[in-house]
Design a protein around this motif. Structure first.
Motif, PDB file in Angstrom:
ATOM      1  N   MET A  13      44.779   2.531 -42.854  1.00 29.17           N
ATOM      2  CA  MET A  13      43.959   1.886 -43.851  1.00 29.17           C
ATOM      3  C   MET A  13      44.281   0.392 -43.869  1.00 29.17           C
ATOM      4  O   MET A  13      45.427  -0.002 -43.706  1.00 29.17           O
ATOM      5  N   LEU A  14      43.253  -0.413 -44.054  1.00 30.08           N
ATOM      6  CA  LEU A  14      43.413  -1.858 -44.165  1.00 30.08           C
ATOM      7  C   LEU A  14      42.634  -2.353 -45.384  1.00 30.08           C
ATOM      8  O   LEU A  14      41.586  -1.794 -45.733  1.00 30.08           O
ATOM      9  N   LYS A  49      37.243  -5.482 -52.020  1.00 29.33           N
ATOM     10  CA  LYS A  49      38.464  -5.300 -52.829  1.00 29.33           C
ATOM     11  C   LYS A  49      38.958  -3.857 -52.795  1.00 29.33           C
ATOM     12  O   LYS A  49      39.250  -3.249 -53.816  1.00 29.33           O
ATOM     13  N   LYS A  50      39.037  -3.290 -51.572  1.00 24.49           N
ATOM     14  CA  LYS A  50      39.538  -1.922 -51.431  1.00 24.49           C
ATOM     15  C   LYS A  50      40.039  -1.671 -50.018  1.00 24.49           C
ATOM     16  O   LYS A  50      39.713  -2.405 -49.093  1.00 24.49           O
ATOM     17  N   ASP A  51      40.838  -0.621 -49.894  1.00 19.63           N
ATOM     18  CA  ASP A  51      41.305  -0.168 -48.586  1.00 19.63           C
ATOM     19  C   ASP A  51      40.218   0.673 -47.938  1.00 19.63           C
ATOM     20  O   ASP A  51      39.589   1.506 -48.591  1.00 19.63           O
ATOM     21  N   LEU A  52      40.025   0.440 -46.648  1.00 22.52           N
ATOM     22  CA  LEU A  52      39.092   1.224 -45.847  1.00 22.52           C
ATOM     23  C   LEU A  52      39.799   1.597 -44.554  1.00 22.52           C
ATOM     24  O   LEU A  52      40.800   0.977 -44.190  1.00 22.52           O
ATOM     25  N   PRO A  53      39.303   2.600 -43.831  1.00 23.09           N
ATOM     26  CA  PRO A  53      39.905   2.923 -42.530  1.00 23.09           C
ATOM     27  C   PRO A  53      39.965   1.683 -41.648  1.00 23.09           C
ATOM     28  O   PRO A  53      39.056   0.844 -41.667  1.00 23.09           O
ATOM     29  N   GLN A  59      37.813  -3.390 -39.393  1.00 23.24           N
ATOM     30  CA  GLN A  59      37.667  -4.309 -38.269  1.00 23.24           C
ATOM     31  C   GLN A  59      36.198  -4.524 -37.916  1.00 23.24           C
ATOM     32  O   GLN A  59      35.779  -5.642 -37.601  1.00 23.24           O
ATOM     33  N   LEU A  60      35.397  -3.471 -37.984  1.00 24.82           N
ATOM     34  CA  LEU A  60      33.969  -3.605 -37.706  1.00 24.82           C
ATOM     35  C   LEU A  60      33.301  -4.483 -38.763  1.00 24.82           C
ATOM     36  O   LEU A  60      32.503  -5.368 -38.425  1.00 24.82           O
ATOM     37  N   LEU A  61      33.642  -4.284 -40.034  1.00 23.08           N
ATOM     38  CA  LEU A  61      33.060  -5.103 -41.094  1.00 23.08           C
ATOM     39  C   LEU A  61      33.468  -6.564 -40.942  1.00 23.08           C
ATOM     40  O   LEU A  61      32.649  -7.472 -41.169  1.00 23.08           O
ATOM     41  N   GLN A  62      34.706  -6.806 -40.546  1.00 22.48           N
ATOM     42  CA  GLN A  62      35.151  -8.176 -40.319  1.00 22.48           C
ATOM     43  C   GLN A  62      34.387  -8.824 -39.164  1.00 22.48           C
ATOM     44  O   GLN A  62      34.031 -10.006 -39.224  1.00 22.48           O
ATOM     45  N   LEU A  63      34.116  -8.055 -38.115  1.00 21.96           N
ATOM     46  CA  LEU A  63      33.319  -8.558 -36.994  1.00 21.96           C
ATOM     47  C   LEU A  63      31.907  -8.893 -37.474  1.00 21.96           C
ATOM     48  O   LEU A  63      31.368  -9.949 -37.146  1.00 21.96           O
ATOM     49  N   TRP A  64      31.305  -7.985 -38.238  1.00 16.80           N
ATOM     50  CA  TRP A  64      29.969  -8.242 -38.774  1.00 16.80           C
ATOM     51  C   TRP A  64      29.956  -9.503 -39.635  1.00 16.80           C
ATOM     52  O   TRP A  64      29.012 -10.278 -39.573  1.00 16.80           O
ATOM     53  N   ASP A  65      31.015  -9.689 -40.441  1.00 15.42           N
ATOM     54  CA  ASP A  65      31.105 -10.900 -41.261  1.00 15.42           C
ATOM     55  C   ASP A  65      31.123 -12.137 -40.379  1.00 15.42           C
ATOM     56  O   ASP A  65      30.433 -13.124 -40.651  1.00 15.42           O
ATOM     57  N   GLU A  66      31.900 -12.083 -39.315  1.00 18.52           N
ATOM     58  CA  GLU A  66      32.032 -13.225 -38.399  1.00 18.52           C
ATOM     59  C   GLU A  66      30.700 -13.532 -37.699  1.00 18.52           C
ATOM     60  O   GLU A  66      30.352 -14.699 -37.488  1.00 18.52           O
ATOM     61  N   LEU A  67      29.953 -12.477 -37.371  1.00 22.52           N
ATOM     62  CA  LEU A  67      28.670 -12.649 -36.684  1.00 22.52           C
ATOM     63  C   LEU A  67      27.512 -12.896 -37.650  1.00 22.52           C
ATOM     64  O   LEU A  67      26.390 -13.171 -37.216  1.00 22.52           O
ATOM     65  N   GLY A  68      27.777 -12.759 -38.945  1.00 23.08           N
ATOM     66  CA  GLY A  68      26.730 -12.976 -39.946  1.00 23.08           C
ATOM     67  C   GLY A  68      25.788 -11.798 -40.109  1.00 23.08           C
ATOM     68  O   GLY A  68      24.655 -11.956 -40.563  1.00 23.08           O
ATOM     69  N   ILE A  69      26.251 -10.606 -39.740  1.00 19.98           N
ATOM     70  CA  ILE A  69      25.433  -9.400 -39.871  1.00 19.98           C
ATOM     71  C   ILE A  69      25.599  -8.863 -41.295  1.00 19.98           C
ATOM     72  O   ILE A  69      26.716  -8.559 -41.721  1.00 19.98           O
ATOM     73  N   PRO A  70      24.503  -8.725 -42.047  1.00 21.79           N
ATOM     74  CA  PRO A  70      24.629  -8.256 -43.431  1.00 21.79           C
ATOM     75  C   PRO A  70      24.998  -6.770 -43.508  1.00 21.79           C
ATOM     76  O   PRO A  70      24.630  -5.978 -42.637  1.00 21.79           O
ATOM     77  N   HIS A  71      25.722  -6.430 -44.551  1.00 25.13           N
ATOM     78  CA  HIS A  71      26.066  -5.030 -44.836  1.00 25.13           C
ATOM     79  C   HIS A  71      26.291  -4.893 -46.325  1.00 25.13           C
ATOM     80  O   HIS A  71      26.512  -5.878 -47.026  1.00 25.13           O
ATOM     81  N   GLU A  72      26.193  -3.667 -46.819  1.00 25.55           N
ATOM     82  CA  GLU A  72      26.313  -3.410 -48.248  1.00 25.55           C
ATOM     83  C   GLU A  72      27.420  -2.385 -48.494  1.00 25.55           C
ATOM     84  O   GLU A  72      27.538  -1.399 -47.765  1.00 25.55           O
ATOM     85  N   GLU A  73      28.188  -2.607 -49.539  1.00 23.88           N
ATOM     86  CA  GLU A  73      29.304  -1.719 -49.853  1.00 23.88           C
ATOM     87  C   GLU A  73      28.888  -0.259 -50.051  1.00 23.88           C
ATOM     88  O   GLU A  73      29.548   0.639 -49.519  1.00 23.88           O
ATOM     89  N   PRO A  74      27.815   0.029 -50.816  1.00 22.19           N
ATOM     90  CA  PRO A  74      27.471   1.449 -51.027  1.00 22.19           C
ATOM     91  C   PRO A  74      27.194   2.228 -49.747  1.00 22.19           C
ATOM     92  O   PRO A  74      27.305   3.446 -49.728  1.00 22.19           O
TER      93      PRO A  74
END
Length: 66
Positions: A1-2, A8-12, A17-32
């Motif tokens: 978990m990271l 503001k939570k731990d995820l696998p 890492q995938l969400l961080q990559l998407w953030d870096e590339l500007g790919i939108p995503h939603e928490e739900p």
């Protein structure tokens, strides 16, 4: 978990890492939509990928019959 700061939570780890990559590339995503676990509820169905089953909750079955 990271720890994933935007949510503001731990995820696998791999999901984080995938969400961080998407953030870096500007790919939108939603928490739900960032579900994880041994069983998931997807559009009202209970999905267990380990048992390879998809079931409908009892109340949903009763509503469908009505």
């Amino acid at each position: 978990m990271l720890w994933y700061e935007p949510y503001k939570k731990d995820l696998p780890a791999k999901q984080t890492q995938l969400l961080q990559l998407w953030d870096e590339l500007g790919i939108p995503h939603e928490e739900p939509k960032q579900l994880w676990g041994t069983k998931l509820t997807i559009i009202g169905f209970d999905v267990d990928p380990n048992a390879m089953t998809i079931t409908m909750p009892h109340q949903a079955c009763m509503d469908l019959i009505e």
